[in-house]
Write a protein that holds these residues in place. Structure first.
Motif, PDB file in Angstrom:
ATOM      1  N   ASN A 230       0.815  -1.212   0.000  1.00 14.66           N
ATOM      2  CA  ASN A 230       0.000   0.000   0.000  1.00 14.66           C
ATOM      3  C   ASN A 230       0.851   1.266   0.000  1.00 14.66           C
ATOM      4  OD1 ASN A 230      -2.773  -1.252   0.352  1.00 14.66           O
ATOM      5  ND2 ASN A 230      -1.696  -2.133   2.096  1.00 14.66           N
ATOM      6  N   LEU A 231       1.954   1.235   0.728  1.00 12.77           N
ATOM      7  CA  LEU A 231       2.842   2.393   0.741  1.00 12.77           C
ATOM      8  C   LEU A 231       3.476   2.626  -0.622  1.00 12.77           C
ATOM      9  CD1 LEU A 231       4.577   1.913   4.221  1.00 12.77           C
ATOM     10  CD2 LEU A 231       2.646   3.401   3.627  1.00 12.77           C
ATOM     11  N   PHE A 232       3.762   1.546  -1.348  1.00 12.47           N
ATOM     12  CA  PHE A 232       4.286   1.679  -2.710  1.00 12.47           C
ATOM     13  C   PHE A 232       3.276   2.395  -3.602  1.00 12.47           C
ATOM     14  CE2 PHE A 232       7.244  -2.230  -2.340  1.00 12.47           C
ATOM     15  CZ  PHE A 232       8.281  -1.425  -1.884  1.00 12.47           C
ATOM     16  N   MET A 233       2.005   2.042  -3.437  1.00 11.74           N
ATOM     17  CA  MET A 233       0.967   2.689  -4.248  1.00 11.74           C
ATOM     18  C   MET A 233       0.895   4.183  -3.967  1.00 11.74           C
ATOM     19  SD  MET A 233      -2.199   0.021  -3.981  1.00 11.74           S
ATOM     20  CE  MET A 233      -1.953  -1.743  -4.146  1.00 11.74           C
ATOM     21  N   VAL A 234       0.960   4.533  -2.688  1.00  5.56           N
ATOM     22  CA  VAL A 234       0.935   5.947  -2.309  1.00  5.56           C
ATOM     23  C   VAL A 234       2.167   6.657  -2.862  1.00  5.56           C
ATOM     24  CG1 VAL A 234       1.016   7.558  -0.369  1.00  5.56           C
ATOM     25  CG2 VAL A 234      -0.430   5.504  -0.230  1.00  5.56           C
ATOM     26  N   ALA A 235       3.326   6.041  -2.723  1.00 10.60           N
ATOM     27  CA  ALA A 235       4.571   6.622  -3.221  1.00 10.60           C
ATOM     28  C   ALA A 235       4.525   6.800  -4.730  1.00 10.60           C
ATOM     29  CB  ALA A 235       5.755   5.751  -2.831  1.00 10.60           C
ATOM     30  N   GLY A 236       4.004   5.807  -5.421  1.00  7.36           N
ATOM     31  CA  GLY A 236       3.907   5.901  -6.881  1.00  7.36           C
ATOM     32  C   GLY A 236       3.017   7.052  -7.307  1.00  7.36           C
ATOM     33  N   ALA A 237       1.904   7.224  -6.597  1.00  8.01           N
ATOM     34  CA  ALA A 237       0.975   8.315  -6.934  1.00  8.01           C
ATOM     35  C   ALA A 237       1.642   9.681  -6.724  1.00  8.01           C
ATOM     36  CB  ALA A 237      -0.269   8.206  -6.075  1.00  8.01           C
ATOM     37  N   LEU A 238       2.347   9.813  -5.612  1.00  5.08           N
ATOM     38  CA  LEU A 238       3.000  11.091  -5.318  1.00  5.08           C
ATOM     39  C   LEU A 238       4.121  11.382  -6.308  1.00  5.08           C
ATOM     40  CD1 LEU A 238       3.162  10.864  -1.409  1.00  5.08           C
ATOM     41  CD2 LEU A 238       1.517  12.112  -2.822  1.00  5.08           C
ATOM     42  N   LEU A 239       4.861  10.341  -6.687  1.00  4.58           N
ATOM     43  CA  LEU A 239       5.929  10.531  -7.667  1.00  4.58           C
ATOM     44  C   LEU A 239       5.383  10.972  -9.020  1.00  4.58           C
ATOM     45  CD1 LEU A 239       8.289   7.496  -6.884  1.00  4.58           C
ATOM     46  CD2 LEU A 239       8.844   9.919  -6.675  1.00  4.58           C
ATOM     47  N   MET A 240       4.205  10.453  -9.379  1.00  5.43           N
ATOM     48  CA  MET A 240       3.596  10.849 -10.663  1.00  5.43           C
ATOM     49  C   MET A 240       3.291  12.337 -10.673  1.00  5.43           C
ATOM     50  SD  MET A 240       1.128   7.761 -11.908  1.00  5.43           S
ATOM     51  CE  MET A 240       1.078   8.428 -13.565  1.00  5.43           C
ATOM     52  N   PHE A 241       2.837  12.862  -9.544  1.00  3.41           N
ATOM     53  CA  PHE A 241       2.529  14.292  -9.469  1.00  3.41           C
ATOM     54  C   PHE A 241       3.796  15.134  -9.511  1.00  3.41           C
ATOM     55  CE2 PHE A 241      -1.587  12.995  -7.328  1.00  3.41           C
ATOM     56  CZ  PHE A 241      -2.406  13.485  -8.358  1.00  3.41           C
ATOM     57  N   VAL A 242       4.870  14.616  -8.879  1.00  2.00           N
ATOM     58  CA  VAL A 242       6.117  15.389  -8.806  1.00  2.00           C
ATOM     59  C   VAL A 242       6.900  15.337 -10.107  1.00  2.00           C
ATOM     60  CG1 VAL A 242       8.352  15.560  -7.641  1.00  2.00           C
ATOM     61  CG2 VAL A 242       6.288  15.077  -6.320  1.00  2.00           C
ATOM     62  N   TYR A 243       6.935  14.117 -10.710  1.00  4.85           N
ATOM     63  CA  TYR A 243       7.733  13.942 -11.917  1.00  4.85           C
ATOM     64  C   TYR A 243       6.854  13.775 -13.158  1.00  4.85           C
ATOM     65  CZ  TYR A 243      11.603  13.303  -8.685  1.00  4.85           C
ATOM     66  OH  TYR A 243      12.550  13.494  -7.705  1.00  4.85           O
TER      67      TYR A 243
END
Length: 243
Positions: A230-243
């Protein structure tokens, strides 16, 4: 000079006993010469069982003493029970490892380098996709396990059936580099709900559960490794917004 073991195992047109093959392989590993006796029909098998008063085949004999079936043979050689027993993190660790290797290989082919933010994104995406496949192969079994700890699925059971499709979509869309707004909200939502659910069930309520992250028939304990999905999913979502 090697010892000789006598093995009776079922080998018919309809069925080749896998435990007979395992028994033969184990004996050969231990240096035995195997006097192999295939039972080539149901009638031969029934006659053998009746003669020796046994209910199953294969049966191994060493020094004219009946050892028994495959499990008995393992015990004879001081080996533990075959296969995975008890709870294990192996399925999740295998998926994460394969996902990482896929991400490294993909990134090297595309960009000529191994390590970058994109490699992390690919790792998350491949992990999500592979985990989704495990869930989708038996949705009923997955949801039966999932609804015992996921807070939203407890309230709305249908969410359990939708969840793996969202996870698969988010993972594949990350690989395809679709726009962040088309992907990140889905990944962020299911990751956040999942993380909160695991934290409540494991760390607050102290419940001992198996995780449905690799399907409902797994023996993966619900805990930190499960939370990491679940933390990977959250991290992936945040990275998409940043990068």
């Amino acid at each position: 000079m090697s010892q000789t073991a006598t093995l009776y195992r079922m080998v018919t047109d309809e069925h080749i006993c896998p435990y007979g093959l395992r028994s033969k392989d184990l004996l050969e590993q231990k240096g035995f010469s195997v006097d192999d006796h295939p039972l080539i029909s149901r009638e031969q098998t029934d006659t053998f069982k009746s003669k020796y008063g046994v209910e199953t085949t294969p049966q191994t004999f060493i020094d004219d003493k009946r050892i028994g079936g495959y499990d008995d043979l393992r015990t004879y050689f001081g080996k533990g029970k075959a296969g995975q027993t008890g709870t294990t993190y192996t399925p999740v660790l295998v998926i994460f490892s394969v996902a990482l290797l896929l991400a490294l290989a993909f990134q090297f082919v595309v960009a000529g380098s191994y390590i970058s933010v994109r490699t992390l994104m690919l790792f998350i995406a491949f992990s999500m996709t592979l985990l989704a496949v495990q869930k989708l192969k038996d949705l009923y079994s997955f949801t039966t396990s999932f609804i015992t700890y996921d807070l939203l699925a407890m309230k709305w059971l249908r969410y359990g059936y939708i969840y793996p499709f969202i996870e698969a979509y988010a993972g594949i869309a990350m690989v395809a580099q679709l726009p962040a707004l088309a992907v990140a909200p889905f990944s962020l939502f299911i990751g956040t709900v999942g993380a909160i659910s695991v934290i409540k069930a494991v760390y607050m309520d102290k419940r001992e559960l198996t995780c449905a992250c690799v399907g409902g028939d797994s023996n993966v304990p619900l805990g930190f490794v499960s939370l990491s999905e679940n933390l990977f999913m959250v991290a992936g979502a945040l990275l998409m917004f940043v990068y």
